[in-house]
Design an enzyme around this catalytic site. Structure first.
Site, PDB file in Angstrom:
ATOM      1  N   ARG A 170       0.978  -1.490   0.029  1.00 10.92           N
ATOM      2  CA  ARG A 170      -0.073   0.048  -0.472  1.00 10.92           C
ATOM      3  C   ARG A 170       1.209   1.234  -0.681  1.00 10.92           C
ATOM      4  NH1 ARG A 170      -3.801  -2.191   3.810  1.00 10.92           N
ATOM      5  NH2 ARG A 170      -3.543  -0.559   5.823  1.00 10.92           N
ATOM      6  N   ARG A 174       9.520   5.486  -4.208  1.00 14.51           N
ATOM      7  CA  ARG A 174      10.109   6.577  -4.846  1.00 14.51           C
ATOM      8  C   ARG A 174      11.300   6.543  -5.170  1.00 14.51           C
ATOM      9  NH1 ARG A 174       5.695  10.267  -3.283  1.00 14.51           N
ATOM     10  NH2 ARG A 174       3.668   9.377  -4.218  1.00 14.51           N
ATOM     11  N   ARG A 247      -9.453  -4.321  14.363  1.00 11.08           N
ATOM     12  CA  ARG A 247      -8.146  -4.076  14.839  1.00 11.08           C
ATOM     13  C   ARG A 247      -8.988  -3.060  15.186  1.00 11.08           C
ATOM     14  NH1 ARG A 247      -4.321  -2.338  10.903  1.00 11.08           N
ATOM     15  NH2 ARG A 247      -3.379  -1.121  12.260  1.00 11.08           N
ATOM     16  N   ARG A 278       2.202   6.287  16.381  1.00 12.60           N
ATOM     17  CA  ARG A 278       2.530   7.743  16.354  1.00 12.60           C
ATOM     18  C   ARG A 278       1.375   8.354  17.197  1.00 12.60           C
ATOM     19  NH1 ARG A 278      -1.597   8.114  10.492  1.00 12.60           N
ATOM     20  NH2 ARG A 278      -2.901   7.778  12.181  1.00 12.60           N
ATOM     21  N   GLU A 304      -1.380   7.098  19.555  1.00 16.07           N
ATOM     22  CA  GLU A 304      -1.959   6.253  19.380  1.00 16.07           C
ATOM     23  C   GLU A 304      -1.559   4.601  19.026  1.00 16.07           C
ATOM     24  OE1 GLU A 304      -3.070   5.957  14.620  1.00 16.07           O
ATOM     25  OE2 GLU A 304      -3.478   8.194  15.351  1.00 16.07           O
ATOM     26  N   TYR A 352     -12.860  -2.021   4.266  1.00 19.54           N
ATOM     27  CA  TYR A 352     -12.126  -1.421   5.334  1.00 19.54           C
ATOM     28  C   TYR A 352     -12.063  -0.027   3.846  1.00 19.54           C
ATOM     29  CZ  TYR A 352      -8.701   1.915   6.664  1.00 19.54           C
ATOM     30  OH  TYR A 352      -8.554   3.107   6.770  1.00 19.54           O
ATOM     31  N   ASP A 354     -11.883   3.789   2.378  1.00 23.01           N
ATOM     32  CA  ASP A 354     -11.285   5.123   2.280  1.00 23.01           C
ATOM     33  C   ASP A 354     -12.305   5.667   2.745  1.00 23.01           C
ATOM     34  OD1 ASP A 354      -8.732   4.607   3.760  1.00 23.01           O
ATOM     35  OD2 ASP A 354      -7.865   4.837   2.172  1.00 23.01           O
TER      36      ASP A 354
HETATM   37  P1  FAD Z   1     -18.834   4.990  10.480  1.00 20.08           P
HETATM   38  O1  FAD Z   1     -17.625   6.354  10.601  1.00 20.08           O
HETATM   39  O2  FAD Z   1     -18.337   4.008  11.722  1.00 20.08           O
HETATM   40  O3  FAD Z   1     -20.116   5.685  10.841  1.00 20.08           O
HETATM   41  C1  FAD Z   1     -21.426   4.438  11.250  1.00 20.08           C
HETATM   42  C2  FAD Z   1     -21.505   5.298  12.799  1.00 20.08           C
HETATM   43  O4  FAD Z   1     -23.283   4.410  12.266  1.00 20.08           O
HETATM   44  C3  FAD Z   1     -21.459   5.710  13.514  1.00 20.08           C
HETATM   45  O5  FAD Z   1     -21.749   7.214  14.421  1.00 20.08           O
HETATM   46  C4  FAD Z   1     -21.992   4.933  14.576  1.00 20.08           C
HETATM   47  O6  FAD Z   1     -21.955   5.421  16.178  1.00 20.08           O
HETATM   48  C5  FAD Z   1     -23.278   4.655  14.292  1.00 20.08           C
HETATM   49  N1  FAD Z   1     -23.745   3.509  14.702  1.00 20.08           N
HETATM   50  C6  FAD Z   1     -23.898   2.062  15.090  1.00 20.08           C
HETATM   51  N2  FAD Z   1     -24.646   1.407  15.401  1.00 20.08           N
HETATM   52  C7  FAD Z   1     -25.141   2.225  15.591  1.00 20.08           C
HETATM   53  C8  FAD Z   1     -27.040   2.179  16.010  1.00 20.08           C
HETATM   54  N3  FAD Z   1     -26.795   1.081  16.966  1.00 20.08           N
HETATM   55  N4  FAD Z   1     -27.318   2.880  16.660  1.00 20.08           N
HETATM   56  C9  FAD Z   1     -27.439   3.744  16.285  1.00 20.08           C
HETATM   57  N5  FAD Z   1     -26.052   3.857  15.095  1.00 20.08           N
HETATM   58  C10 FAD Z   1     -24.900   3.547  14.470  1.00 20.08           C
HETATM   59  N6  FAD Z   1     -10.177   7.055   5.076  1.00 20.08           N
HETATM   60  C11 FAD Z   1      -9.564   8.213   4.439  1.00 20.08           C
HETATM   61  O7  FAD Z   1     -10.151   8.454   3.701  1.00 20.08           O
HETATM   62  N7  FAD Z   1      -8.498   8.887   5.115  1.00 20.08           N
HETATM   63  C12 FAD Z   1      -7.841   8.437   5.820  1.00 20.08           C
HETATM   64  O8  FAD Z   1      -7.105   9.363   6.417  1.00 20.08           O
HETATM   65  C13 FAD Z   1      -8.607   7.556   7.519  1.00 20.08           C
HETATM   66  N8  FAD Z   1      -8.426   6.638   8.612  1.00 20.08           N
HETATM   67  C14 FAD Z   1      -8.204   6.664   9.332  1.00 20.08           C
HETATM   68  C15 FAD Z   1      -8.444   6.390  10.429  1.00 20.08           C
HETATM   69  C16 FAD Z   1      -9.142   5.520  11.194  1.00 20.08           C
HETATM   70  C17 FAD Z   1      -8.606   5.303  13.010  1.00 20.08           C
HETATM   71  C18 FAD Z   1     -10.144   4.399  11.020  1.00 20.08           C
HETATM   72  C19 FAD Z   1     -10.912   4.194  11.759  1.00 20.08           C
HETATM   73  C20 FAD Z   1     -10.905   4.670   9.566  1.00 20.08           C
HETATM   74  C21 FAD Z   1      -9.772   6.049   8.899  1.00 20.08           C
HETATM   75  N9  FAD Z   1     -10.567   5.972   7.194  1.00 20.08           N
HETATM   76  C22 FAD Z   1      -9.847   6.758   6.616  1.00 20.08           C
HETATM   77  C23 FAD Z   1     -11.650   5.391   7.138  1.00 20.08           C
HETATM   78  C24 FAD Z   1     -12.955   6.399   7.285  1.00 20.08           C
HETATM   79  O9  FAD Z   1     -12.863   6.506   8.719  1.00 20.08           O
HETATM   80  C25 FAD Z   1     -14.148   5.574   6.904  1.00 20.08           C
HETATM   81  O10 FAD Z   1     -14.089   5.676   4.970  1.00 20.08           O
HETATM   82  C26 FAD Z   1     -15.304   6.227   6.828  1.00 20.08           C
HETATM   83  O11 FAD Z   1     -15.717   7.214   7.973  1.00 20.08           O
HETATM   84  C27 FAD Z   1     -16.532   5.584   6.842  1.00 20.08           C
HETATM   85  O12 FAD Z   1     -18.582   5.973   7.091  1.00 20.08           O
HETATM   86  P2  FAD Z   1     -19.561   4.927   7.801  1.00 20.08           P
HETATM   87  O13 FAD Z   1     -20.090   6.265   7.871  1.00 20.08           O
HETATM   88  O14 FAD Z   1     -19.403   3.695   6.675  1.00 20.08           O
HETATM   89  O15 FAD Z   1     -19.268   4.547   9.372  1.00 20.08           O
HETATM   90  N1  UDP Z   2       4.571   0.581   7.440  1.00 20.55           N
HETATM   91  C1  UDP Z   2       5.881   0.852   7.844  1.00 20.55           C
HETATM   92  N2  UDP Z   2       6.377   2.346   8.658  1.00 20.55           N
HETATM   93  C2  UDP Z   2       5.468   2.922   8.778  1.00 20.55           C
HETATM   94  C3  UDP Z   2       4.615   3.589   8.203  1.00 20.55           C
HETATM   95  C4  UDP Z   2       3.594   2.074   7.585  1.00 20.55           C
HETATM   96  O1  UDP Z   2       5.884  -0.285   7.944  1.00 20.55           O
HETATM   97  O2  UDP Z   2       6.465   4.149   8.987  1.00 20.55           O
HETATM   98  C5  UDP Z   2       3.555  -0.071   7.067  1.00 20.55           C
HETATM   99  C6  UDP Z   2       2.834  -1.284   8.096  1.00 20.55           C
HETATM  100  O3  UDP Z   2       2.620  -2.361   8.467  1.00 20.55           O
HETATM  101  C7  UDP Z   2       1.881  -0.717   7.958  1.00 20.55           C
HETATM  102  C8  UDP Z   2       1.587  -0.048   5.964  1.00 20.55           C
HETATM  103  O4  UDP Z   2       2.699  -0.096   5.885  1.00 20.55           O
HETATM  104  O5  UDP Z   2       0.529  -1.692   8.206  1.00 20.55           O
HETATM  105  C9  UDP Z   2       0.539   0.591   5.467  1.00 20.55           C
HETATM  106  O6  UDP Z   2       0.278   2.238   5.715  1.00 20.55           O
HETATM  107  P1  UDP Z   2      -0.764   2.822   5.494  1.00 20.55           P
HETATM  108  O7  UDP Z   2      -0.754   4.453   6.703  1.00 20.55           O
HETATM  109  O8  UDP Z   2      -0.914   2.475   4.769  1.00 20.55           O
HETATM  110  O9  UDP Z   2      -1.459   1.187   7.459  1.00 20.55           O
HETATM  111  P2  UDP Z   2      -3.255   1.879   7.360  1.00 20.55           P
HETATM  112  O10 UDP Z   2      -3.077   2.693   8.867  1.00 20.55           O
HETATM  113  O11 UDP Z   2      -3.917   2.859   6.531  1.00 20.55           O
HETATM  114  O12 UDP Z   2      -3.070   1.081   8.297  1.00 20.55           O
END
Ligand code: FAD
Ligand code: UDP
Length: 370
Positions: A170, A174, A247, A278, A304, A352, A354
């Site tokens: 992922r 470069r 996770r 991080r 985190e 998963y 984004d």
């Molecule tokens: P969610 O945001 O999970 O929303 C679901 C909602 O349903 C929640 O508010 C929850 O409370 C509600 N719910 C659940 N069950 C019930 C129930 N029984 N009754 C009422 N409400 C309920 N994407 C990126 O593009 N870039 C990033 O850098 C990125 N970083 C991320 C980092 C983390 C730690 C995580 C976990 C995800 C990340 N993502 C990122 C992905 C991104 O968070 C998701 O694509 C997006 O939030 C999904 O939206 P969703 O509405 O499907 O789910």
């Molecule tokens: N990774 C790593 N070192 C870093 C950043 C990322 O080894 O400094 C690895 C790690 O295994 C991670 C993967 O690269 O799970 C993908 O990175 P990304 O930032 O996409 O991780 P995400 O948090 O989205 O799973």
């Protein structure tokens, strides 16, 4: 009687609700949390938009999705360029000419390639069988040992030899001097925070917070002609076929009385000993890299910690290995029999996604449904 009950005010539910409302449908949105936005919710602390459920950087190659969101919010020009901190030595990410130069003193792409080739040959890897071998064959042993092994083992709680190689693919590698973490045409952070984007999407739509659909099913199951459920699909069925695994991540957030803690939005701690993976300094998402002199002497940081998920914890990343995907397929079959419930979003589809994919999927559902 509403046309739609949307369970979950995350990005998926909010986009669907907006589009239904725009087409003259009556919509009620409920969420069990006390805030809208799901995992992209940003909380305002001292004027800083804190990414409460983990750092979110919007990036996409999908112009339709980019244009869609730009109707509801303006994005800044943030470009993600995290730094790796290995025992005090700093390296550029993703792996690029700046990283290779710092690691080996090489200056040209040819020199960097020669160094990597030499290390791959010494390791004797021909076809990579696991993450360790894949990583070494992409960037060589030095980078693997300093920037990948410790971080990955902390993040996944498993040895790199026991992890699939696709995880590391992922990350871009470069042979140019370019610290942009993503290969995406469009990238940025909503000006005013993600919560503002959600509030704009939900403008004029009835929202009830602190309302758990599964706890108040009798009250809500007949309140609308159709239900869009964006919570965990296994929870909807009371885990009757088994529990899907996630996770989890734990965040320790601190408000500090200084204006600049680490000089960058994201610093990865890539050694094995530091317990966090991080540190995020939230203000640098919003204000970009250029300190314009109007700064406030406060900053908010989040450490985190990656952790094993157990039932009852916040579900963050679907595991999506063979075992879990198989179980999900069983739940999906059950869901096909529902006449008026549609499952969607990251938890409803156990995928998963984004943010861009989440919006794409919500707009697909809009096309099918509306
Ligand atoms: P969610 O945001 O999970 O929303 C679901 C909602 O349903 C929640 O508010 C929850 O409370 C509600 N719910 C659940 N069950 C019930 C129930 N029984 N009754 C009422 N409400 C309920 N994407 C990126 O593009 N870039 C990033 O850098 C990125 N970083 C991320 C980092 C983390 C730690 C995580 C976990 C995800 C990340 N993502 C990122 C992905 C991104 O968070 C998701 O694509 C997006 O939030 C999904 O939206 P969703 O509405 O499907 O789910
Ligand atoms: N990774 C790593 N070192 C870093 C950043 C990322 O080894 O400094 C690895 C790690 O295994 C991670 C993967 O690269 O799970 C993908 O990175 P990304 O930032 O996409 O991780 P995400 O948090 O989205 O799973």
């Amino acid at each position: 009687m509403y046309d739609y009950l949307v369970v979950g005010s995350g990005l998926f539910g909010s986009v669907f609700a907006r589009e239904a409302k725009n087409r003259g449908k009556s919509v009620l949105v409920i969420d069990k949390r006390n805030n809208v936005g799901g995992n992209i919710y940003t909380e305002n602390i001292e004027g800083i938009h804190v990414h409460k459920y983990g750092a979110h950087i919007f990036h996409t190659n999908n112009k339709e999705v980019w244009d869609y969101l730009n109707k509801y919010i303006e994005f800044n020009r943030f470009t993600n360029s995290p730094i790796a901190n290995y025992k005090g030595e700093l390296y550029s990410l993703p792996f690029n000419m700046y990283t290779f130069n710092k690691m080996w003193g090489v200056v040209t792409p040819a020199e960097a390639k020669e160094m990597i080739d030499k290390q791959v040959k010494e390791a004797g890897i021909t076809t990579p069988k696991n993450l360790e071998e894949q990583a070494i064959s992409l960037v060589g042993k030095d980078i693997y040992l300093k920037l990948i092994k410790g971080y990955t083992e902390k993040q996944w709680g498993r040895d790199c030899k026991d992890l699939p190689s696709f995880i590391i693919k992922r990350l871009p590698v470069r042979f140019t001097y370019d610290n942009n973490y993503f290969n995406a045409l469009y990238q940025g952070i909503p000006k005013g925070g993600y919560t503002k984007l959600i509030n704009n999407l939900l403008d004029g739509i009835e929202v009830r917070l602190n309302t758990d659909y599964l706890k108040e099913k009798e009250k809500y199951e007949n309140i609308a002609k159709k239900i869009i459920f964006t919570g965990p699909i296994d929870e909807y069925y009371n885990y009757k076929l088994g529990t899907l695994e996630y996770r989890s991540v734990r965040f320790e957030t601190e408000l500090l009385n200084i204006d600049n803690f680490q000089g960058n939005a994201a610093v990865n701690y890539t050694d094995r000993e530091t317990p966090w993976t991080r540190i995020i300094e939230h203000k640098w998402f919003e204000f970009g890299k250029d300190d314009n002199g109007n700064d406030i002497p406060k900053t908010v940081i989040s450490r985190e910690f990656s952790s094993e998920w157990k039932l009852g914890d916040e579900p963050y990343y679907p595991v999506n290995d063979e075992k879990n995907n198989k179980l999900y397929e069983e739940y999906k079959k059950l869901s096909m029999n529902e006449k008026n419930v549609i499952f969607g979003g990251r938890l409803g589809s156990y995928s998963y996604y984004d943010m861009d994919k989440t919006v794409e999927k919500a707009l697909e559902l809009v096309k099918e449904e509306l």
